[in-house]
Scaffold this active site. Structure first.
Site, short mmCIF file in Angstrom:
data_model
loop_
_atom_site.label_atom_id
_atom_site.label_comp_id
_atom_site.label_asym_id
_atom_site.label_seq_id
_atom_site.Cartn_x
_atom_site.Cartn_y
_atom_site.Cartn_z
N ASP A 138 -11.66 2.82 3.70
CA ASP A 138 -12.02 1.39 3.61
C ASP A 138 -13.53 1.23 3.40
O ASP A 138 -14.01 0.16 3.07
CB ASP A 138 -11.64 0.68 4.92
N LYS B 226 0.85 -1.20 0.00
CA LYS B 226 0.00 0.00 0.00
C LYS B 226 0.88 1.25 0.00
O LYS B 226 0.62 2.19 -0.75
CB LYS B 226 -0.91 0.01 1.24
N GLN C 48 -5.14 -1.54 9.48
CA GLN C 48 -5.00 -2.85 8.85
C GLN C 48 -5.64 -3.93 9.72
O GLN C 48 -5.28 -4.10 10.88
CB GLN C 48 -3.50 -3.14 8.62
#
Ligand code: NDP
Length: 299
Positions: A121, A54, A98
């Site tokens: 997200d 990422k 995460q």
């Protein structure tokens, strides 16, 4: 006859190129560089790889990448404080914690602490509500990527029967909402569904998001269907050498490709689209936070 392979890697590269160009436009027009903050708790090897990738792709897109690490035994309070800090930091436009986090932390509490406008997200209930209401908001990355591949492959989706196997908040439900928005007739299946095979056989678009290796068999696929395999399952692969593993999807790929008109492979299908969509969300979030019309960026 064999179906066409939907190349997620190529689609993701194209998408990231367009995001980079739009990011450059944002910088030159407004002097704003999007910032994406990723928080990692503990040292899970798979999460480490995701976070590293990422970071690399965020920088390649011309964005600022910020990484924060907390120890495995950090308290939930510490993590929530970090999230609050990032919520209040104007240089941070997107926040991603995460997952999975250690068991002593509540994933839901973390999701609900992130400001909906910075929730790249797309998991905050506010964003899930926007999606369910057909309104603009942050859309979860993997389903967004899967929907882009379906649109790219089929164009107009109106009236098609889409069957989504899996109803998680992360994948199944949002992809069903996205396909509904495209005027598909959507059926959602799950572990209690009766006649799963027959339902799958009626699908023009069959999406598998289950987490069971090769659950969907060749004779579950309607001839000419488009098959989207979101599943990622790591299996032992002694044939590749001692201790080696391989990735397989939720669909029996070698069987289904003979029946489908197009199909995503695993790996190289939906997977690569996830980070590209994360970057897209970061750019969209940056525009929303600065009252800039996204369409101005020439995306
Ligand atoms: P979850 O475990 O959260 O959800 C799985 C879903 O499958 C549930 O709705 C469950 O039903 C359903 N299910 C389980 N067994 C069956 C069965 N026998 N028949 C029909 N349905 C069943 O998984 P996720 O949604 O998080 O992930 C699904 C897959 O996608 C996984 O392989 C995961 O690794 C992959 N994934 C890939 C990503 C990427 O490409 N980057 C990102 C996220 C996930 P019920 O609700 O009744 O329990």
């Amino acid at each position: 006859m064999s179906g066409t392979i939907i190349d997620g890697k190529k689609n993701a590269i194209d998408l990231r190129r367009r995001i980079k160009s739009a990011t450059n436009n944002l910088k030159s027009k407004y002097g704003i560089t999007p910032g994406l903050a990723v928080v990692l708790v503990g040292n899970d090897p798979a999460s480490e790889i995701y976070v590293r990738n990422k970071g690399i792709q965020t920088k390649e897109a011309g964005m600022e990448s910020l990484e924060f690490r907390l120890a495995e035994d950090a308290s939930e309070d510490n993590l929530l404080k970090k999230v609050e800090e990032l919520n209040n930091d104007n240089s941070v436009n997107g926040i991603l914690v995460q997952f999975p986090v250690p068991k002593h932390m509540s994933q839901q509490k973390i999701i609900e602490t992130i400001l909906p406008l910075k929730d790249v997200d797309g998991l905050h209930p506010v964003n899930a509500g926007y999606l369910a209401s057909g309104l603009k908001g942050m859309v979860p990355c993997t389903p967004q990527g899967a929907a882009l591949l379906i649109k790219e492959t089929l164009g107009e989706l109106s009236g098609l029967h889409a069957v989504v196997v899996g109803r998680s908040n992360l994948v199944g439900k949002p992809i069903a909402q996205l396909l509904l928005k495209e005027n598909c007739t959507v059926t959602i299946c799950h572990s209690r569904t009766k006649d799963l095979k027959e339902t799958c056989l009626s699908a023009d678009i069959l999406v598998a998001a289950v987490g069971i290796p090769e659950l969907i068999k060749e004779d579950w696929v309607k001839p000419g269907a488009t098959v989207i395999d979101v599943g990622i399952n790591r299996l032992d692969a002694p044939e590749k050498g001692p201790g080696k593993t391989k990735l397989v999807g939720d669909v029996d790929y070698n069987g289904a490709i003979k029946i489908a008109s197009s199909i995503t492979p695993v790996p190289g299908g939906v997977g690569p689209m996830t980070i590209a969509c994360l970057l897209l969300n970061t750019l969209i979030a940056t525009c929303a936070q600065n009252n800039i019309e996204f369409s101005e960026l020439g995306f």
